[in-house]
Design a protein around this motif. Structure first.
Motif, PDB file in Angstrom:
ATOM      1  N   PRO A  77      11.305  11.343   5.497  1.00 48.66           N
ATOM      2  CA  PRO A  77      11.833  10.133   6.124  1.00 48.66           C
ATOM      3  C   PRO A  77      12.172  10.296   7.588  1.00 48.66           C
ATOM      4  O   PRO A  77      12.014   9.357   8.372  1.00 48.66           O
ATOM      5  N   ASP A  78      12.655  11.475   7.997  1.00 49.91           N
ATOM      6  CA  ASP A  78      13.008  11.657   9.405  1.00 49.91           C
ATOM      7  C   ASP A  78      11.787  11.472  10.301  1.00 49.91           C
ATOM      8  O   ASP A  78      11.850  10.788  11.330  1.00 49.91           O
ATOM      9  N   ARG A  79      10.686  12.045   9.901  1.00 50.05           N
ATOM     10  CA  ARG A  79       9.452  11.869  10.681  1.00 50.05           C
ATOM     11  C   ARG A  79       8.993  10.411  10.672  1.00 50.05           C
ATOM     12  O   ARG A  79       8.538   9.887  11.700  1.00 50.05           O
ATOM     13  N   ALA A  80       9.100   9.775   9.508  1.00 45.74           N
ATOM     14  CA  ALA A  80       8.657   8.380   9.399  1.00 45.74           C
ATOM     15  C   ALA A  80       9.506   7.472  10.288  1.00 45.74           C
ATOM     16  O   ALA A  80       8.978   6.591  10.979  1.00 45.74           O
ATOM     17  N   PHE A  81      10.820   7.652  10.288  1.00 46.87           N
ATOM     18  CA  PHE A  81      11.689   6.826  11.117  1.00 46.87           C
ATOM     19  C   PHE A  81      11.416   7.078  12.608  1.00 46.87           C
ATOM     20  O   PHE A  81      11.412   6.141  13.409  1.00 46.87           O
ATOM     21  N   PHE A  82      11.217   8.337  12.972  1.00 48.13           N
ATOM     22  CA  PHE A  82      10.939   8.641  14.381  1.00 48.13           C
ATOM     23  C   PHE A  82       9.616   8.020  14.820  1.00 48.13           C
ATOM     24  O   PHE A  82       9.498   7.495  15.936  1.00 48.13           O
ATOM     25  N   PHE A  83       8.632   8.055  13.933  1.00 50.38           N
ATOM     26  CA  PHE A  83       7.337   7.440  14.229  1.00 50.38           C
ATOM     27  C   PHE A  83       7.486   5.929  14.383  1.00 50.38           C
ATOM     28  O   PHE A  83       6.921   5.321  15.303  1.00 50.38           O
ATOM     29  N   ALA A  84       8.273   5.316  13.500  1.00 45.91           N
ATOM     30  CA  ALA A  84       8.511   3.874  13.594  1.00 45.91           C
ATOM     31  C   ALA A  84       9.211   3.526  14.904  1.00 45.91           C
ATOM     32  O   ALA A  84       8.881   2.516  15.550  1.00 45.91           O
TER      33      ALA A  84
ATOM     34  N   VAL B 120      -2.294   4.783   6.827  1.00 44.02           N
ATOM     35  CA  VAL B 120      -2.893   6.117   6.894  1.00 44.02           C
ATOM     36  C   VAL B 120      -2.159   6.969   7.930  1.00 44.02           C
ATOM     37  O   VAL B 120      -1.882   8.161   7.703  1.00 44.02           O
ATOM     38  N   ALA B 121      -1.816   6.372   9.076  1.00 41.80           N
ATOM     39  CA  ALA B 121      -1.090   7.106  10.103  1.00 41.80           C
ATOM     40  C   ALA B 121       0.273   7.562   9.583  1.00 41.80           C
ATOM     41  O   ALA B 121       0.689   8.708   9.815  1.00 41.80           O
ATOM     42  N   PHE B 122       0.976   6.691   8.867  1.00 41.73           N
ATOM     43  CA  PHE B 122       2.277   7.077   8.314  1.00 41.73           C
ATOM     44  C   PHE B 122       2.124   8.160   7.256  1.00 41.73           C
ATOM     45  O   PHE B 122       2.975   9.059   7.150  1.00 41.73           O
ATOM     46  N   GLN B 123       1.059   8.087   6.462  1.00 44.27           N
ATOM     47  CA  GLN B 123       0.840   9.127   5.466  1.00 44.27           C
ATOM     48  C   GLN B 123       0.691  10.494   6.113  1.00 44.27           C
ATOM     49  O   GLN B 123       1.202  11.496   5.606  1.00 44.27           O
ATOM     50  N   ARG B 124      -0.009  10.541   7.229  1.00 44.22           N
ATOM     51  CA  ARG B 124      -0.219  11.811   7.916  1.00 44.22           C
ATOM     52  C   ARG B 124       1.060  12.322   8.562  1.00 44.22           C
ATOM     53  O   ARG B 124       1.334  13.534   8.573  1.00 44.22           O
ATOM     54  N   VAL B 125       1.842  11.401   9.113  1.00 46.03           N
ATOM     55  CA  VAL B 125       3.050  11.800   9.829  1.00 46.03           C
ATOM     56  C   VAL B 125       4.201  12.095   8.874  1.00 46.03           C
ATOM     57  O   VAL B 125       4.970  13.048   9.092  1.00 46.03           O
ATOM     58  N   ALA B 126       4.319  11.296   7.820  1.00 44.56           N
ATOM     59  CA  ALA B 126       5.535  11.306   6.999  1.00 44.56           C
ATOM     60  C   ALA B 126       5.403  12.130   5.727  1.00 44.56           C
ATOM     61  O   ALA B 126       6.183  11.949   4.791  1.00 44.56           O
TER      62      ALA B 126
ATOM     63  N   GLY C 246       0.824  -1.204   0.000  1.00 46.88           N
ATOM     64  CA  GLY C 246       0.000   0.000   0.000  1.00 46.88           C
ATOM     65  C   GLY C 246       0.858   1.253   0.000  1.00 46.88           C
ATOM     66  O   GLY C 246       0.516   2.259  -0.636  1.00 46.88           O
ATOM     67  N   GLY C 247       1.983   1.209   0.730  1.00 42.50           N
ATOM     68  CA  GLY C 247       2.897   2.345   0.726  1.00 42.50           C
ATOM     69  C   GLY C 247       3.524   2.577  -0.635  1.00 42.50           C
ATOM     70  O   GLY C 247       3.693   3.723  -1.076  1.00 42.50           O
ATOM     71  N   LEU C 248       3.882   1.501  -1.323  1.00 42.60           N
ATOM     72  CA  LEU C 248       4.410   1.634  -2.684  1.00 42.60           C
ATOM     73  C   LEU C 248       3.378   2.289  -3.601  1.00 42.60           C
ATOM     74  O   LEU C 248       3.708   3.167  -4.404  1.00 42.60           O
ATOM     75  N   ALA C 249       2.125   1.858  -3.473  1.00 46.86           N
ATOM     76  CA  ALA C 249       1.066   2.443  -4.299  1.00 46.86           C
ATOM     77  C   ALA C 249       0.842   3.911  -3.959  1.00 46.86           C
ATOM     78  O   ALA C 249       0.480   4.715  -4.822  1.00 46.86           O
ATOM     79  N   THR C 250       1.082   4.278  -2.714  1.00 45.87           N
ATOM     80  CA  THR C 250       0.840   5.644  -2.261  1.00 45.87           C
ATOM     81  C   THR C 250       1.962   6.593  -2.660  1.00 45.87           C
ATOM     82  O   THR C 250       1.714   7.703  -3.143  1.00 45.87           O
ATOM     83  N   PHE C 251       3.209   6.164  -2.465  1.00 47.59           N
ATOM     84  CA  PHE C 251       4.338   7.084  -2.599  1.00 47.59           C
ATOM     85  C   PHE C 251       5.017   7.052  -3.965  1.00 47.59           C
ATOM     86  O   PHE C 251       5.690   8.009  -4.328  1.00 47.59           O
ATOM     87  N   LEU C 252       4.885   5.968  -4.718  1.00 49.13           N
ATOM     88  CA  LEU C 252       5.522   5.923  -6.032  1.00 49.13           C
ATOM     89  C   LEU C 252       4.710   6.683  -7.072  1.00 49.13           C
ATOM     90  O   LEU C 252       3.514   6.951  -6.876  1.00 49.13           O
TER      91      LEU C 252
END
Length: 349
Positions: free
Chosen positions: A193-200, A179-185, A127-133
């Protein structure tokens, strides 16, 4: 409790060929396949896939770590058993003896059942590939992702390692996590990526707490991999970002070898235990965690920093071999180095 679902997949009663196909297809949602693919995408992806391929690739690595953290946290919280026979598999006679254990491991399941980690990981990564690519159009990307997610979920039920409710819940949780990663990242249309890694990393810490509260030592260590990896990715991207320099074939092979050693060691310690070091390191979960955290930290940090390391190695070799270059080339290099670099927070770092 192991009867929380509605339908099980009695793999032992299915035709052999169907089970073999399911074993092969279920690898599309296995951790090794997802993380290997994301790492290669980050190193090798170009502008045909996304306008800012390195930022997208790094963000998706963080999404994969988040999927691991969410899976471990929820499994620890519910602590529900797998279907009867989930740990058994009939290995076809035509499979070589050296591959029998690998096949059996792929065809069986252990640990907790609910929700399905394969379903969560496949949903969030594909789903992330479909969203970000940017390749193809969005509708086509979503359709392909949906097919892959459905295939992975179905194989888990066919193999009898999950109940139907496990995979349905896994897909739903994966959608919510994405969806949560989309909002944060995201910052506008740009991935962060910095926000995404911190969220992870935050999700990993939460999973460690949940697993420790339930007394699930193995899950504590798996969550520690997500926590350490998230912090490693955040530290590198926040401090330096990455270079846009391409990673060649030899660089890729060497990088995979380094990453394999680091993560192989982390997973080995998590599953097998610590080596006996001078007779003073007890093989307990807290001490294992102290080893797993830095290994996973360095592992993801190396993945993110690898293009930069490759670019610096090339620059060093160029300086060592550049004594005979013309003066005009040297002046050109100085002009290039003196040019200001746009501070967009992402690809230019």
């Amino acid at each position: 409790m192991s009867d929380h679902g509605l339908i099980t997949g009695p793999a032992l009663a299915l035709p052999e060929w169907l089970v073999v196909v399911a074993v092969l297809l279920t690898q599309l949602g296995d951790a090794w396949f997802l993380y290997l693919g994301l790492g290669l995408l980050y190193w090798l992806g170009d502008r045909r896939l996304a306008a800012n391929p390195r930022s997208v690739g790094a963000t998706l690595i963080a999404v994969g770590l988040g999927a691991l953290a969410i899976t471990v946290g929820l499994k620890s919280l519910f602590a529900l058993g797998r279907p009867p026979g989930a740990g058994e598999a009939a290995v076809p006679l035509w499979i070589p003896a050296v591959a029998a254990d690998v096949y059996a491991g792929a065809a069986t399941g252990d640990g907790f059942s609910f929700p399905s980690g394969h379903a969560i990981g496949a949903t969030m990564v594909y789903g992330g590939l479909a969203t970000f690519l940017d390749v193809w159009d969005r509708r086509t990307r979503l359709r392909v992702a949906g097919v892959l997610i459905a295939v992975v979920a179905l194989t888990r039920v066919v193999l009898g390692v999950h109940y139907l409710v496990d995979v349905v819940a896994g897909v739903a949780v994966g959608v919510a996590g994405l969806v949560a990663f989309q909002r944060v990242a995201r910052s506008g249309f740009r991935p962060r990526p910095d926000r995404a890694f911190f969220f992870a990393a935050g999700l990993g810490l939460g999973a460690v707490v949940l697993a420790a509260a339930g007394g699930h030592g193995a899950e504590v260590l798996e969550a520690g991999i997500a926590l350490g990896g998230g912090l490693g990715g955040y530290a590198v991207w926040r401090v330096r970002g990455t270079e846009t320099a391409p990673v060649g074939r030899v660089d890729t092979v060497v990088g995979l070898g380094v990453i394999g050693v680091l993560f192989g060691s982390a997973y080995g310690i998590a599953s097998v235990g610590l080596p006996y070091v001078f007779g003073v390191v007890p093989d307990t979960t807290p001490f294992r965690l102290l080893a797993v955290l830095p290994l996973s930290f360095v592992g993801v940090a190396v993945i993110v920093a690898w293009p930069t390391l490759v670019a610096r190695a090339r620059a060093t070799r160029g300086r060592d071999d550049g004594g005979g270059e013309s003066e005009s080339a040297s002046v050109g290099d100085l002009i290039t180095e003196a040019e200001p670099v746009a501070d967009d927070g992402e690809e230019s770092r």
